[in-house]
Design an enzyme around this catalytic site. Structure first.
Site, mmCIF file in Angstrom:
data_model
loop_
_atom_site.group_PDB
_atom_site.id
_atom_site.type_symbol
_atom_site.label_atom_id
_atom_site.label_comp_id
_atom_site.label_asym_id
_atom_site.label_seq_id
_atom_site.Cartn_x
_atom_site.Cartn_y
_atom_site.Cartn_z
ATOM 1 C CB CYS A 161 5.893 48.328 -11.236
ATOM 2 S SG CYS A 161 5.472 48.601 -9.509
ATOM 3 C CB CYS A 200 4.806 46.075 -5.017
ATOM 4 S SG CYS A 200 4.411 47.283 -6.272
ATOM 5 C CG ASP A 249 4.336 12.381 5.335
ATOM 6 O OD1 ASP A 249 4.216 12.006 6.521
ATOM 7 O OD2 ASP A 249 5.239 13.123 4.942
ATOM 8 C CE LYS A 278 5.170 5.098 7.048
ATOM 9 N NZ LYS A 278 4.919 6.456 7.468
ATOM 10 C CD GLU A 335 -2.134 -1.141 3.034
ATOM 11 O OE1 GLU A 335 -1.941 -0.155 3.783
ATOM 12 O OE2 GLU A 335 -2.667 -2.180 3.412
ATOM 13 C CB CYS A 385 2.550 46.482 -9.717
ATOM 14 S SG CYS A 385 3.852 45.243 -9.727
ATOM 15 C CE1 TYR A 400 -3.121 2.440 9.481
ATOM 16 C CE2 TYR A 400 -3.110 4.551 8.346
ATOM 17 C CZ TYR A 400 -2.921 3.814 9.492
ATOM 18 O OH TYR A 400 -2.536 4.426 10.658
ATOM 19 C CB CYS A 427 7.993 47.022 -6.853
ATOM 20 S SG CYS A 427 7.328 45.698 -7.869
ATOM 21 C CE LYS A 451 9.052 6.570 6.389
ATOM 22 N NZ LYS A 451 9.768 7.588 7.045
HETATM 23 S S1 IVH Z 1 -0.192 0.410 8.983
HETATM 24 C C1 IVH Z 1 0.956 -1.894 12.434
HETATM 25 N N1 IVH Z 1 -0.548 1.446 6.606
HETATM 26 O O1 IVH Z 1 2.489 5.290 9.123
HETATM 27 C C2 IVH Z 1 0.500 -1.110 11.303
HETATM 28 N N2 IVH Z 1 0.292 2.844 8.292
HETATM 29 O O2 IVH Z 1 4.906 4.634 10.708
HETATM 30 C C3 IVH Z 1 0.541 0.304 11.570
HETATM 31 N N3 IVH Z 1 0.682 5.157 7.599
HETATM 32 O O3 IVH Z 1 1.091 5.476 12.322
HETATM 33 C C4 IVH Z 1 0.169 1.184 10.504
HETATM 34 N N4 IVH Z 1 0.032 4.900 5.511
HETATM 35 O O4 IVH Z 1 0.143 6.957 10.480
HETATM 36 C C5 IVH Z 1 -0.148 1.671 7.860
HETATM 37 N N5 IVH Z 1 -0.919 2.218 4.452
HETATM 38 C C6 IVH Z 1 -0.529 2.445 5.697
HETATM 39 C C7 IVH Z 1 -0.101 3.704 6.129
HETATM 40 C C8 IVH Z 1 0.315 3.865 7.443
HETATM 41 C C9 IVH Z 1 0.497 5.748 6.421
HETATM 42 C C10 IVH Z 1 1.231 5.810 8.789
HETATM 43 C C11 IVH Z 1 0.398 5.651 10.029
HETATM 44 C C12 IVH Z 1 1.277 4.976 11.034
HETATM 45 C C13 IVH Z 1 2.627 5.305 10.526
HETATM 46 C C14 IVH Z 1 3.614 4.246 10.977
#
Ligand code: IVH
Length: 673
Positions: A419, A432, A121, A119, A117, A438, A234, A416, A322
């Site tokens: 202008c 400005c 942010d 991840k 999946e 301008c 998730y 500026c 990551k």
């Molecule tokens: S699973 C044990 N799935 O990442 C499983 N986490 O570093 C725990 N996060 O606190 C989380 N996308 O905030 C999972 N597809 C995803 C995610 C995800 C983002 C974040 C989540 C978690 C943090 C862990």
């Protein structure tokens, strides 16, 4: 309509609206027009106000409405919200795969089935549904206990207040569901939010994650509601009344319940496929409207997950792989200053080109002078740049140990760069003052000028402004009044009728009130209210244009920054030319009668020293209400000097000029207090 009928219709409306919300927000495929949707909402609101006994918290009319909190309460998670181990290289992912096989005693040649999946942010939350209703929501907190952000989560449109909104499918919700997901702010909303904050001189959010966290942790749900947060679920924390064999099944289940699940989640076999997925998503990430910082790899079988178990605070069956960091170091070759549409000046570092997370960067924003000072960025410095939220790259910090000799601190220009008009500072922002002329601000100033509450030129929509400016037909706001019908007709998409209508609307706008005229000039710091204050005080545009700093400061509500901004605006030759052009075009410059006949009509007061029973502002209000004026400094025009406790040098000067001096009591008597 009787109670029974009302209840029935309310139930039906709620379920229909719930379904349409789901189609619109979660599936992004509406099956009703906006007008049709509004009709349903209005009908529901109408019935709920007539029959308040049937209003329930899950009603779509009740998303926003909770009162602000003093502080957040806490909520305990039934099962702890774990975190993930991170991997940054192919080797680390291979180790993870091998560890699993060793632990499970599987043949090293077998491919494990993984759910992979994106991840996201943002920040993790837990959503609790009881009998299908959203009853509680919390942040991750320390993993065991989080903050109760239920009311704020209710404002997130992609979180259904009621599960199983798809009325075509006859699925029933489980008795209890604890779903987990990541709340985030889409990138375009993040950009907009930061632009607004920058305009207001408020600190900008460093990245979308901080913006999402800041927005979700607002004590007033109305603030959260104004930030279009989104969510991807998730995982399932716990569920009563449903069973799954694999993690992916649990995602399918969440989806069937109307929760939003990331569409890029899938099942793959073996580590090679995992690595391919990572590569694929790292590319995909550039096109997405939300931030990813990696992919999450989870053993798909729940039985195997159970066998693998948890290591201190993260499971042995999952890993976050990551993406390459979006920070790199490079050298600042120059610092240029850009002018935004609102006139704000932004310093931009010109960099030796560098690839950051797969994108070549040559410029990075430094936001404003205060930020440059805080980070002490200089031409010649080596800096670390980052792509904050994949938006405009920014300078994160300076590598001071690599600073070459003879660098100089950066200072904003006083003219500026576009202008040549004066530059003024308001809070953290330099801007400005050539607002009317301008080129960088042209589109914005025309839009503002023609807007409903300014000159009110109907039909001069945002797109038309772009069209006129881009075709070179309008170079300043006054050019609007010199447009001929032929000019309009020569542009695409204009016909006889629409051109006539616009011509009429422009003609009609030639008779503004004084406050509208002042407001339409777009003087920095002069909004609608301030425009009225100025119109009341000065009575006509000419007097305002001739006002001295003293006159302006003597006006109630005008502080030094606004006064400076007004003075600079009218000092600017470019602006004066445009004002003259407006007049020549026949735009009326109305005269507003000053308040006459008040007890203080025509009288000028000056205060020195502290007052006992009034604040300065209250005293000024009294004077202005009576048609008088409050002066800022001693001059011959002052009729009364009100001397309070410990008067300063002003009193001495006043005595020398022979002005009439009174005390607070006398002033109050005169004011009828
Ligand atoms: S699973 C044990 N799935 O990442 C499983 N986490 O570093 C725990 N996060 O606190 C989380 N996308 O905030 C999972 N597809 C995803 C995610 C995800 C983002 C974040 C989540 C978690 C943090 C862990």
């Amino acid at each position: 309509m009787d109670e029974k009928e009302a209840k029935k219709e309310i139930t039906r409306l709620k379920s229909d609206i719930n379904y349409h919300n789901y189609r619109y927000y979660v599936l992004d495929s509406p099956v009703v027009t906006d007008a049709g949707y509004d009709r349903l909402m209005r009908r529901l609101e109408e019935l709920e106000s007539k029959f308040p006994q049937f209003v329930t918290p899950d009603s779509p009319t009740r998303r926003v409405g909770a009162a602000p909190l003093e502080a957040f309460g806490t909520l305990k998670h039934t099962f702890p919200m774990l975190s993930l181990n991170n991997a940054f290289s192919v080797d680390e992912v291979a180790d993870f795969d091998e560890r699993i096989k060793r632990y499970l005693k599987t043949d090293p040649g077998t491919d494990i089935e993984f759910a992979v999946e994106p991840k996201m942010d943002g920040l993790a939350v837990e959503l609790v549904y009881e009998d299908g209703f959203f009853t509680a929501g919390s942040t991750r907190g320390d993993g065991y206990t989080g903050e109760d952000v239920t009311q704020n989560l209710r404002t997130v449109r992609t979180i259904p207040l009621q599960l199983a909104p798809d009325i075509r499918k006859k699925v029933s919700p489980p008795k209890r569901l604890e779903a987990r997901g990541e709340v985030f702010l889409p990138l375009d909303s993040f950009k907009k939010l930061n632009a607004e904050r920058e305009k207001k001189g408020e600190p900008v959010f460093a990245n979308p994650r901080n913006a999402a966290a800041g927005s979700l942790r607002q004590l007033d749900p109305k603030v959260t509601a104004a930030r279009p947060l989104d969510i991807f679920c998730y995982g399932v924390g716990s569920v009563e009344g449903a069973e799954f064999r694999t993690h992916f099944e649990s995602l399918e289940f969440l989806k069937s319940m109307g929760l939003k699940v990331n569409p890029f989640a899938k099942v793959v076999k073996g580590i090679k496929a995992v690595l391919e997925y990572h590569e694929e998503m790292e590319k995909k990430r550039e096109e997405l409207d939300y931030e990813l910082d990696g992919v999450v790899i989870k053993v798909n079988s729940l039985e195997l997950q159970e066998r693998l178990g948890v290591l201190t605070r993260s499971p042995r069956w999952a890993l976050a792989y990551k993406f390459a960091p979006k920070q790199e170091s490079t050298r600042v070759v120059d610092i240029e200053v850009g002018v935004g549409r609102s006139g704000a000046l932004t310093p931009v570092a010109v960099l030796e080109p560098i690839s950051v997370g797969g994108v070549t960067i040559e410029h990075a924003t430094l936001h404003n002078q205060d930020e440059v000072d805080r980070k002490d960025v200089r031409v010649g410095d080596y800096v670390v740049v980052q792509r904050a939220g994949d938006v405009i790259p920014e300078v994160a910090y300076v590598l001071k140990e690599k600073r070459p000799a003879h660098t100089k601190p950066f200072h904003m220009p006083d003219k500026c760069p576009v202008c040549g008009s004066f530059v003024e500072k308001d809070g953290a922002i330099h801007f400005c003052t050539g607002g009317l002329a301008c080129p960088a601000q042209l589109k914005e100033s025309i839009r503002h000028f023609g807007s409903k509450r300014a000159m009110d030129i109907e039909g001069l929509g945002g797109m038309h402004v772009d069209q006129f400016v881009e075709a070179g037909r309008i170079k300043d706001v006054a050019d609007l009044y010199y447009l001929g019908k032929e000019d309009i007709l020569s542009l695409e998409r204009w016909g006889e009728k629409s051109a006539d209508n616009l011509m009429k609307a422009i003609e009609k706008s030639k008779h503004p009130t004084l406050e509208r005229l002042i407001y339409s000039l777009g003087i920095h710091g002069v909004g609608e209210h301030m425009a009225k204050v100025l119109a009341d005080k000065f009575g006509d545009l000419k007097s305002l244009m001739e006002a001295t700093e003293e006159d302006l400061l003597a006006t109630h509500e005008i502080g030094p920054e606004t006064a400076a901004s007004i003075l600079d605006f009218f000092r600017e030759k470019h602006n004066l030319t445009v004002i003259e052009k407006l007049k020549m075009a026949g735009v009326e410059f109305p005269v507003k009668k000053k308040k006459e006949g008040g007890r203080f009509a025509g009288k000028v007061f000056l205060f020195t020293g502290g007052l006992e029973s009034l604040t300065r502002d209250e005293a000024k209000d009294l004077i202005e209400a009576g048609g008088g004026e409050a002066a800022a400094g001693v001059n011959k025009k002052v009729d009364f000097v009100v001397a309070g406790a410990e008067p300063g040098s002003k009193l001495e000067k006043a005595k020398k000029l022979g002005l009439k001096i009174i005390d607070e009591e006398e002033f109050k008597r005169m004011a009828g207090k």
